[in-house]
Scaffold this motif. Structure first.
Motif, PDB file in Angstrom:
ATOM      1  N   SER A 257       0.813  -1.219   0.000  1.00 12.33           N
ATOM      2  CA  SER A 257       0.000   0.000   0.000  1.00 12.33           C
ATOM      3  C   SER A 257       0.845   1.266   0.000  1.00 12.33           C
ATOM      4  CB  SER A 257      -0.940   0.010   1.218  1.00 12.33           C
ATOM      5  OG  SER A 257      -1.768  -1.132   1.230  1.00 12.33           O
ATOM      6  N   LYS A 281     -11.216  -2.114   3.558  1.00 14.18           N
ATOM      7  CA  LYS A 281      -9.983  -1.692   2.899  1.00 14.18           C
ATOM      8  C   LYS A 281      -9.904  -2.147   1.451  1.00 14.18           C
ATOM      9  CE  LYS A 281      -7.211   0.221   4.462  1.00 14.18           C
ATOM     10  NZ  LYS A 281      -7.062   1.693   4.533  1.00 14.18           N
ATOM     11  N   GLU A 689     -10.464  10.060   0.432  1.00 18.60           N
ATOM     12  CA  GLU A 689     -10.076   9.083  -0.571  1.00 18.60           C
ATOM     13  C   GLU A 689      -9.723   9.755  -1.890  1.00 18.60           C
ATOM     14  OE1 GLU A 689     -12.311   5.204  -1.134  1.00 18.60           O
ATOM     15  OE2 GLU A 689     -12.957   6.282  -2.932  1.00 18.60           O
ATOM     16  N   ASN A 730      -4.360   5.031   4.185  1.00 24.02           N
ATOM     17  CA  ASN A 730      -4.190   3.979   3.196  1.00 24.02           C
ATOM     18  C   ASN A 730      -3.672   2.697   3.838  1.00 24.02           C
ATOM     19  OD1 ASN A 730      -4.529   3.372   0.414  1.00 24.02           O
ATOM     20  ND2 ASN A 730      -2.311   3.327   0.167  1.00 24.02           N
ATOM     21  N   ARG A 935      -1.525  13.971  -0.431  1.00 20.24           N
ATOM     22  CA  ARG A 935      -2.616  13.294   0.281  1.00 20.24           C
ATOM     23  C   ARG A 935      -2.853  13.862   1.671  1.00 20.24           C
ATOM     24  NH1 ARG A 935      -1.953   7.798   1.459  1.00 20.24           N
ATOM     25  NH2 ARG A 935       0.313   7.866   1.316  1.00 20.24           N
ATOM     26  N   ARG A 954      -6.746   8.036   1.689  1.00 21.13           N
ATOM     27  CA  ARG A 954      -6.665   6.669   1.184  1.00 21.13           C
ATOM     28  C   ARG A 954      -6.624   6.676  -0.336  1.00 21.13           C
ATOM     29  NH1 ARG A 954     -11.488   2.164   1.570  1.00 21.13           N
ATOM     30  NH2 ARG A 954     -10.521   0.642   0.174  1.00 21.13           N
ATOM     31  N   LEU A 955      -5.943   5.694  -0.912  1.00 19.31           N
ATOM     32  CA  LEU A 955      -5.899   5.513  -2.355  1.00 19.31           C
ATOM     33  C   LEU A 955      -6.706   4.276  -2.725  1.00 19.31           C
ATOM     34  CD1 LEU A 955      -2.136   6.233  -3.154  1.00 19.31           C
ATOM     35  CD2 LEU A 955      -4.088   7.775  -3.400  1.00 19.31           C
ATOM     36  N   ARG A 956      -7.647   4.435  -3.628  1.00 19.96           N
ATOM     37  CA  ARG A 956      -8.432   3.291  -4.109  1.00 19.96           C
ATOM     38  C   ARG A 956      -7.955   2.935  -5.519  1.00 19.96           C
ATOM     39  NH1 ARG A 956     -13.008   0.971  -2.618  1.00 19.96           N
ATOM     40  NH2 ARG A 956     -13.402   2.612  -1.105  1.00 19.96           N
TER      41      ARG A 956
END
Length: 963
Positions: A257, A281, A689, A730, A935, A954-956
């Motif tokens: 991640s 997650k 996100e 993340n 971020r 967070r990174l999706r």
């Protein structure tokens, strides 16, 4: 003049002689009527008399040492760390025990271990059982105290008689993976042919073991190398929350991640029937019913087999729709040899299909390691289901119950209790009083894991040595020493353990070196590839049950905090809000909104499940993310000890008689269940996100950095240190290990069941959940929330007694002595992170109900942190005691503070490594660099409170959507 000192009456009499005349004077009147000179005479005479008495006292011999020499004794006020291993589950995480003046006060992960130094919430509270009020303090025979020597003599005599009669001797225990302990058990098996080791773990997944035995000829649980996987596909396996060795898996998975440093991020798909930490997650979360798993796995197997030019084993007409299976199949093909497929299903066919797909993708030997398997569950032991028939048939002559409460939690406990009365010899080997203790002939108490020698092997070739940290508090003995004496007439378990390790484990290190590290990684060979033994269709079994779409289905999941090997209630874990439902002191059944609406239920409403004369009632709780017509039921060996909570194993026994079908007979009563959070909407203007594609475009075309918009407020300047924290969303999984670590480190009290129902929990740190939508799919976010240590704190301005102040290093300080508890600060705090002591919780008499001994409670407290009084406010302090300790150590060593040297309690315990702490004024620090990331954001920045806590969005991973 004579002085007479009467110690009993605590008086002094003075006799003055004038020739033959004696005058008795009172000391008080004598001093008041005489001069200073007379007083000095009297004092000198008294000192001489006291010295004479001291000289007459006989003292022992001692040795004189120079001041700078180390006497080898414990120095007051010095904290020490000792290696050990947690024994509350089969993971046996290597830990370090922090002691203060020879008493254990804190547990942290061992960095020398393979788990990265993290530890779960359960391991953090493992010291609570050391001070448990229900600990058995002495051995007994027929409920009468008996010396160990007499107990050993009686047991050895009866065991010899039972062996002559050729009856079975049963050792009933949880999973054991210690190399020396298993060697001892095997020696007993060879000496006593009728000796049997029976495993009791009601949550053991035998399907994985049996499927691997059928497919590869090895009855093991593989080690999953998530750090090498570019794609993870999971079916109800909460590998970051409760499935198998989730601490190890979390540490491995979060390595994929770190997109900022590696420019690569894995793709995670989670099929699940209930919301889980892994599902929250996941890049793609798909709710589904358990009955659909076989059809989905069959479709994916055929999809990959056709791409590999391999024959598909079956065709399915009813293809599950809306699950994006073609996209998932394409991604699996693009990551052949770099993907992992896992499932928590206890269905043999599902696990065989999982093995088949992993084999087609070339994952066996690369990301699925069968040569160095996990030893979480072992196959050498006999299954518990065979015990009851053997007892009823009179085949069992002796039953040794080790570290479990099967008579208290097993669904068939009434039948077992009736049958066990016929067993001639019953021995209880437990720390605390259990239901079996009341029927046992001998009760042999066990010590805490910090009081005895032990060894573990949680993974192949990963050996952990756990020496004692303190002497036993009570008259206890480890079970290895007991069975060593009873069966092999041995003398000392430590001698046996050391001998085994010297011969079979350690080869290149000395015993003393292993003791210092606490862990030994034995050199091993490379992984090998394993092929399926035969065609996949020949490995599958025939199915008997067909599920209709209208049927209500259920899924059982492990409730990690309340499923430990400690037979009793751990109040810290009971009060910890559930990571999914966010309920304290309770574990409700989870249902979807549609299910609740159809049956006209509300949160906390009880429902009775009835089948063939068996019934059980439990509260039902509505939870977003549940599939329609599906119930999720938590399981845990400690759940029956909760107040006003039933035994969910009883419910499982009822439902297992008719798989997948649930009938709700009637509504009974209502219990108030209050989640710890009301609003699940994300904070205002908080970018929780980013899509990975958007973030990648920013990196290729960065924008100029704006310090006015995204950095520290210009209203305050800090000349020295400016402490700050960065939390990477993340990496954060919401496991709540940080919550418990903070509670124990800072002496945060328990409030109990009734106070929790009024939302008066005292946790300084909490995990909030937020929900949102991503292309029509419901997604979840987790965010740790603590005092933001604002540079322009809103709480400081409203305190009428100035009990809140801001330090020169950016810390918001709370003065407990000045606080009068008006709670204006709590009202004015926009983050709702301040806590109020409504009662004197530490001295509350209800501690007895929480299974904690009030006399021993003080031994668990951290001496570096003050205990707060009733009527005061408290909050997170950034572990100021650790900051001051690091400063004092640096001053003593005449050096400056090093970045990363100070670790807060939450940071040190985080298994995912999601928390960073450091000096924001140090431009070379990691905190400074992360705070300037694209971020990075701060909560409610528009209020201009200038928090010192930064969050990384967070990174999706959405790259599959663009393809």
């Amino acid at each position: 003049m004579f002085v007479t000192i009467n110690m009993k009456k605590k008086s002094i009499h003075i006799e003055r002689t004038h020739g033959q005349r004696v005058t008795k004077l009172n000391a008080k009147s004598y001093f008041l009527s005489h001069s200073r000179r007379s007083f000095l005479k009297f004092s000198a005479l008294s000192f001489v008399f006291i010295s004479f008495l001291a000289a007459c006292k006989k003292t022992g011999k001692g040795r004189i040492l120079p001041f700078f020499a180390d006497s080898g004794r414990e120095r007051p006020g010095i904290k020490k760390w000792y290696p050990s291993a947690c024994n509350l589950c089969s993971s046996h995480c290597p830990v370090m025990i922090k002691t203060f003046e020879n008493r254990p006060i804190k547990v942290e992960g061992n960095k020398e271990g393979v788990y990265g130094g993290g530890i779960c919430a359960t391991g953090q509270t493992s010291l609570v059982s050391l001070y448990h009020k229900d600990r058995i303090k002495k051995p007994t025979r027929k409920k009468k105290r008996t010396p160990w020597a007499e107990i050993d003599q009686q047991i050895m005599k009866q065991l010899r008689e039972i062996d002559v009669q050729h009856k079975e001797i049963i050792l009933l225990s949880p999973a054991i993976n210690g190399a020396a302990t298993l060697s001892l058990i095997n020696e007993i098996k060879s000496s006593f042919k009728n000796f049997r080791h029976v495993l009791y773990d009601p949550l053991q997944n035998n399907a994985i073991l049996k499927a691997n035995k059928k497919c590869f000829g090895i009855e093991v649980i593989p080690d999953y190398l998530f750090q090498k996987a570019n794609m993870v596909l999971s079916f109800n396996a909460d590998f970051m929350g409760s499935w198998l060795n989730h601490i190890d898996y979390t540490q491995k998975f979060t390595q994929t991640s770190d997109y900022d440093n590696k420019r690569q991020m894995s793709f995670h798909v989670q099929f699940e029937s209930y919301p889980s930490l892994s599902g929250m997650k996941a890049d793609l979360r798909i709710p589904f019913k358990p009955s659909e798993e076989f059809r989905i796995l069959t479709y994916l197997y055929n999809f990959i087999a056709e791409r590999n030019n391999t024959n598909a084993f079956a065709r399915i007409d009813d293809i599950p729709m809306g699950y994006k299976l073609d996209i998932i199949g394409d991604q699996l093909m693009n990551n052949r040899g770099r993907s992992i497929l896992i499932s928590s299903s206890d269905d043999f066919n599902n696990q065989v299909l999982v093995n088949g797909i992993n084999s087609l993708l070339g994952n066996i030997g690369r990301t699925v390691d069968l040569d160095h398997p996990s030893r979480y569950y072992l196959s050498e032991s006999v299954n518990f289901s065979t015990l009851l028939p053997h007892i009823q048939q009179g085949k069992v002559g002796a039953l040794l119950s080790l570290n479990n409460d099967f008579l208290g939690i097993d669904p068939f406990r009434n039948e077992l209790k009736a049958a066990i009365s016929k067993v001639p010899l019953k021995i209880s080997l437990n720390m605390t009083a259990t239901a079996f203790c009341s029927v046992a002939d001998f009760v042999c108490p066990l010590p805490h894991y910090t009081e005895c020698w032990n060894d573990y092997e949680p993974k192949t070739n990963c050996f952990i040595l756990a020496p004692p940290v303190i002497k036993p508090m009570y008259d206890t003995r480890p079970f290895q020493e007991s069975i060593l004496k009873w069966f092999l007439q041995g003398n000392n378990w430590k001698t046996y353990l050391k001998s085994y390790w010297d011969k079979n484990v350690v080869s290149d290190l000395s015993w003393e070196e292993v003791l210092k590290k606490g862990i030994y990684l034995k050199p091993d060979h490379k992984t090998q590839k394993h092929q399926l033994k035969s065609n996949i269709s020949s490995l599958l079994r025939k199915t008997k049950h067909k599920i209709r779409k209208s049927d209500t289905e259920y899924v059982f999941f492990r409730h990690t905090p309340l499923d430990t090997n400690f037979p009793g209630l751990n109040p810290w874990l009971a009060e910890l809000p559930d990571s999914i439902a966010q309920v304290s002191w309770g574990v409700p059944v989870l249902a979807s909104h549609e299910f609740m609406h159809t049956h006209r239920l509300k949160n906390g409403r009880f429902a009775r499940f009835t089948q063939n004369g068996f019934s059980a009632a439990f509260p039902i709780f509505e939870k977003e993310g549940m599939p329609d017509n599906c119930l999720a039921i938590p399981l845990g060996k400690n759940i029956p000890y909760l107040p006003e909570t039933g035994n969910t194993f009883d419910l499982r026994a009822i439902l297992n008689k008719k798989p997948f079908l649930v009938n709700i007979e009637k509504i009974m009563k209502r219990r108030k269940i209050y989640p710890g959070q009301d609003n699940y909407s994300p904070p205002e203007k908080a970018p929780l996100e980013y899509l990975l594609s958007e973030y990648t475009d920013y990196i290729l075309h960065p924008e100029p950095y704006s310090s006015e918009k995204r950095f520290i407020s210009e209203k305050r300047k800090f000349k020295g240190h400016h402490w700050a924290m960065v939390i990477d969303l993340n990496k954060c999984t919401g496991c709540e290990a940080c919550v418990i670590s903070c509670q124990i480190e800072n002496n945060i009290p328990l409030v109990g069941f009734k106070e929790s129902q009024q939302r008066r929990q005292m946790h300084w740190l909490r995990i909030d959940q937020y929900k949102g939508q991503h292309k029509g799919t419901e997604v979840f976010h987790v965010m740790p929330l603590l005092c933001q240590q604002c540079d322009n704190a809103p709480c400081e301005a409203v305190c009428p007694v100035a009990a809140i102040s801001s330090s020169s290093e950016g810390l918001s300080q709370q003065n407990y002595q000045r606080c009068i508890g008006v709670r204006y600060c709590a009202v004015n705090c926009p983050y709702s992170v301040r806590r109020f002591n409504y009662k004197d919780y530490l001295n509350d008499q209800t501690l007895h109900k929480f299974q904690i001994s009030p006399e021993l409670m003080g031994l668990l407290l951290n001496p570096d942190v003050a205990v707060r009084d009733k009527g005061t406010m408290e909050k997170c302090s950034f572990c100021i005691q650790r900051i001051m300790e690091a400063k004092a150590r640096a001053k003593k060593d005449d050096k400056g503070l090093i970045d990363g040297e100070i670790k807060t309690a939450c940071q040190q315990s985080c298994p995912a490594g999601a928390i960073y702490f450091g000096d924001l004024n140090d431009k070379g620090s990691e905190v400074y660099a992360l705070s300037r990331s694209k971020r990075a954001f701060r909560l409610l920045e528009h209020l201009e409170s200038a928090p010192s806590v930064f969050y990384l969005s967070r990174l999706r991973n959405d790259l599959y959507e663009r393809k």
